[in-house]
Design an enzyme around this catalytic site. Structure first.
Site, PDB file in Angstrom:
ATOM      1  N   GLU A 536       0.850  -1.193   0.000  1.00 27.15           N
ATOM      2  CA  GLU A 536       0.000   0.000   0.000  1.00 27.15           C
ATOM      3  C   GLU A 536       0.885   1.241   0.000  1.00 27.15           C
ATOM      4  O   GLU A 536       1.759   1.392   0.858  1.00 27.15           O
ATOM      5  CB  GLU A 536      -0.902   0.022   1.230  1.00 27.15           C
ATOM      6  CG  GLU A 536      -1.751   1.288   1.299  1.00 27.15           C
ATOM      7  CD  GLU A 536      -2.414   1.480   2.652  1.00 27.15           C
ATOM      8  OE1 GLU A 536      -3.300   2.345   2.736  1.00 27.15           O
ATOM      9  OE2 GLU A 536      -2.038   0.784   3.620  1.00 27.15           O
ATOM     10  N   GLY A 550      11.190  15.451 -13.055  1.00 30.69           N
ATOM     11  CA  GLY A 550      11.255  14.007 -13.259  1.00 30.69           C
ATOM     12  C   GLY A 550      11.527  13.219 -12.000  1.00 30.69           C
ATOM     13  O   GLY A 550      11.673  11.995 -12.049  1.00 30.69           O
TER      14      GLY A 550
END
Length: 796
Positions: A536, A550
């Site tokens: 998760e 980026g």
């Protein structure tokens, strides 16, 4: 849930001679009872797993705590009539003793056996058989603990014993934690030796190079079965060596390579794949000495054609390798080592059951069959130390053949490797490329290109960190955790700060942190659920003044590679309206691949957020993925340019459209066939989906019914062919094809034929030509194309 344990450092080796391990430390020399001991364990497991369910419950009850009312503290059911010590010998083909009743009282707490096994009532047979395997491993380690005299060895046995005992109580899966997870060094020994062959012998003719490859395989296989000397023996033999460092690697080898060979409930790794140069340096000298000594002792047993290989070439090979092992600047240990364009690579060494065989290599070894069915991999190998490939495994990889020697059929339309290498040498050579300088990033560069370059220059770093209750807090890590808390709080203003703090500092959560100039500028907080098969993602953020560089993409790519290393291939996260776009770019979608039963009750639900998932492909190097795609595009572009250069004739443009013609057949365009274009036969592609489905279903049914289809009916199992999925990047089988056909995946005959061809190509890629699998692939391929022609899908 997975259970883990810390292993004390410097623990001596585990053997498996007879019913208990032999004394550790006899480097490389195996005991004669090793195979017998491991085979005995396998037979016992097979017998126990074939027992009736009441007998299984009785066995597991011994290791199951009492669950009767009143908080009973009994940790295992004990029979009123314990077996004699030692137990009497079991006569051949003796009937199994009758299982006791579930109402039988415990000698310790007086509660019934049924009160100890209530948690097993709805457990499947598969899970129960897994637990029974752990039970026998526990009993074996218990014997080891009592028979072992060395205190360090006894301590490791006892640690593993407690780990497996706890796994039975909690129905978990054992996870051994010794310092860190494998691999421990990069490049690995296997890669280093592969680089050595390329570095020193790539210039040799094909046949001579193949001899070197065979020697390298022999050497790598020997390391995988080498018995390390204990740290105390190492200290006596070489007091000036780094014994403390040796203890660390020794413990890792013991826990990850040696003990799991006979306690198969523990995860097992090959030494050549998880260790590297440091490990090899610590064993090379004594290993080389004993290898050559045994070669001289067994020289009379060698056939004439193998004597030169073993007695002449092998010593020279070891001497040359020794120089590179102990050299301070050898290029073979560089992670950036560029493999030469010529020569084949050494295939992954696959572990297999040992067989008694002479010193020389046999290309078609016989498998070892056990009374209980199947085969086993013992802790100590009884075969000769110079044996390159112990037999008995299914689908072993073939030795690499050079392009000129390979007689294997290529995939239709495949591009010759020589041409690919030539194009690669052009696009990677700056002097051969025309055009402007490319020192700056192009407008079409990948999102993570700038971040990747900064990481290479050391401007940014990535670290997986987390809080710990078991170790003294590291000041730097605590500072980074505080920095992560601040980044998440600032970038996620709607999330309560106390909640962020609790999760960031929760020992069950980890965070992949992005560090720049010594401070945290971003990170991804996550929690792994190994038993459920997913992770998760809780928080994901990059500080605002460092965005659009980026970093977010590169951060996620690092997280993907981290999880592939830990064999967790699914991400789940709740994304708010502002984060959905980011997660979509990273491969997430609302189509969740994880079954709902796996994650409900495990992950945190957020109001107004969307659940998204991402399935990872273990074959993709995510941090370099955009570079690979870019290079593939460049290769295709160069190949197109070469094809265009071969077509010298220039045709005038089409004038028919000026005359009112709306469309023409492609094949009527002048010169189109010279480009390599081929028309699709009118009768070849069935346009009616139902007719295509019916035809393909009929062909697939006939293929599956063919007597040579048995090796390809289901996906290859990892335990039957270790390393298969490292060699074969795109596996395929008839079961998968059946499922794809049922889901109407095959919308054209080409898709169907491509998958079928992949089955045959993979088989020939992995197996040697003399193997039964290779022959089955050839015969089934011939049958398949006969049926395809009969159905009118290709020309006869």
């Amino acid at each position: 849930m997975s259970e883990s344990t810390g292993i004390p450092q410097g623990s001596p080796a585990v053997g498996a001679a007879g019913s208990a391990p032999a004394a550790p430390g006899v480097g490389g020399t195996e005991c004669s009872g090793a195979a017998v001991g491991s085979a005995r364990i396998a037979v016992k497991k097979a017998q126990l797993r074939s027992s009736p369910r009441p007998k299984k419950l009785e066995k597991l009850g011994v290791y199951s705590s009492c669950k009767a009312e009143g908080a009973c503290k009994c940790n295992g059911w004990k029979s009123q009539n314990p077996p004699p010590t030692p137990p009497p010998p079991t006569p051949p083909r003796a009937e199994q003793p009758t299982a006791v009743s579930l109402m039988e009282p415990c000698r310790s707490c007086s509660h019934a056996l049924g009160d100890h096994v209530t948690h097993l009532e709805n457990v499947s047979e598969e899970e129960m058989n897994r637990l029974l395997g752990i039970v026998l491993d526990v009993e074996y380690l218990y014997t080891c603990v009592h028979k072992e005299e060395d205190p360090d060895t006894k301590q490791v046995y006892f640690s593993l014993f407690k780990l497996l005992r706890k796994c039975i109580l909690q129905m978990g899966r054992p996870v051994v934690e010794a310092l860190e997870s494998p691999p421990f060094e990069k490049p690995s020994i296997e890669q280093g030796v592969n680089n050595f062959v390329q570095y020193k012998f790539s210039h040799l003719p094909s046949k001579e190079r193949q001899t070197i490859v065979e020697l390298a395989k022999m050497f790598l296989n020997q390391i995988n079965y080498w018995q390390l000397e204990t740290p105390s023996q190492k200290r006596q033999r070489a007091p000036d060596d780094d014994v403390a460092g040796y203890k660390v690697n020794y413990t890792r080898w013991l826990c990850y390579c040696n003990v799991p060979q006979f306690c198969d409930s523990l995860p097992r790794y090959e030494a050549t794949q998880i260790f590297g140069r440091i490990f090899l340096r610590s064993v090379f000298t004594i290993m080389r000495k004993q290898l050559l000594e045994q070669a001289r002792q067994e020289k009379d047993k060698l056939p004439p054609e193998k004597r030169t290989l073993i007695l002449t070439h092998f010593p020279k090979f070891l001497s040359m390798l020794e120089e590179e092992v102990y050299s301070h600047n050898s290029p073979i240990w560089s992670e950036n080592f560029m493999i030469g364009l010529s020569g084949g690579q050494i295939p992954t060494v696959v572990s297999a059951p040992p067989v008694n065989r002479s010193l020389y290599y046999s290309s078609s070894p016989a498998p070892v069959e056990l009374a209980g069915g199947g085969s086993v991999s013992p802790a100590r190998k009884t075969a000769s130390v110079l044996e390159p490939n112990p037999g008995g495994e299914k689908r072993k990889p073939a030795e690499p053949l050079s392009h000129e020697d390979s007689k294997r059929p290529r995939v239709v339309g495949d591009i010759p490797m020589e041409l690919i290498n030539e194009v690669m040498s052009t696009i990677t050579d700056p002097t051969a490329m025309l055009g402007p300088e490319t020192s700056l990033l192009s407008a079409h560069s990948a999102r993570d290109e700038a971040a990747r370059l900064e990481e290479r220059r050391g401007v940014i770093e990535f670290h997986v960190i987390g809080n710990s209750l078991n170790q003294k807090p590291n000041k730097k890590i605590l500072m980074w955790l505080v920095g992560l808390q601040n980044v998440f709080s600032h970038q996620l203003p709607r999330m309560p700060k106390e909640y962020i703090t609790r999760l960031v500092f929760d020992p069950k959560h980890k965070t992949l942190s992005l560090i720049k100039d010594g401070r945290v500028i971003g990170g991804i907080c996550f929690r792994m659920f190994p038993t459920q098969g997913f992770t998760e993602i809780v928080f994901c953020a990059v500080t605002s003044n460092e965005q659009v560089k980026g970093y977010g993409t590169h951060l996620m790519n690092h997280l993907k590679e981290y999880h592939i290393k830990h064999e967790i291939l699914n991400f789940l996260t709740y994304a708010d309206e502002y984060a959905i776009g980011y997660f979509k770019k990273q491969g997430f979608s609302k189509d969740i691949k994880v079954p709902k039963s796996k994650y409900v009750g495990y992950i945190k639900d957020y109001e107004g957020a969307t659940l998204m998932g991402c399935e990872l492909n273990p074959c993709i190097p995510y941090t370099e993925f955009s570079v690979i795609i870019k290079k593939q595009k460049e290769i295709i572009k160069k190949l197109i340019e070469r094809k265009q250069a071969q077509i010298r004739k220039v045709y005038p443009g089409l004038s028919c459209f000026k005359e009112g013609v709306r469309q023409i057949a492609i094949e009527s365009i002048p010169g189109i066939r010279e480009t390599g274009w081929k028309p699709l036969g009118k009768s070849k592609e069935l346009k009616d989906p139902d007719q295509l489905y019916s035809t393909l279903k009929n062909i697939l049914t006939q293929v599956k019914s063919h007597p040579n289809a048995w090796p390809f009916m289901e996906p290859v199992k990892k335990n039957e062919a270790p390393g298969y999925y490292q060699v074969i990047r795109f596996p395929m089988d008839l079961k998968t094809m059946s499922e794809r056909l049922k889901s109407r995946y095959y919308t054209t005959r080409k898709l169907f034929m491509a998958d079928m061809q992949r089955i045959f190509t993979n088989c020939r890629e992995y197996n040697p030509p003399e193997s039964e699998y290779y022959k089955c692939a050839n015969l089934l391929e011939k049958f398949f194309y006969t049926k395809i022609k009969e159905a009118g899908l290709i020309d006869k």
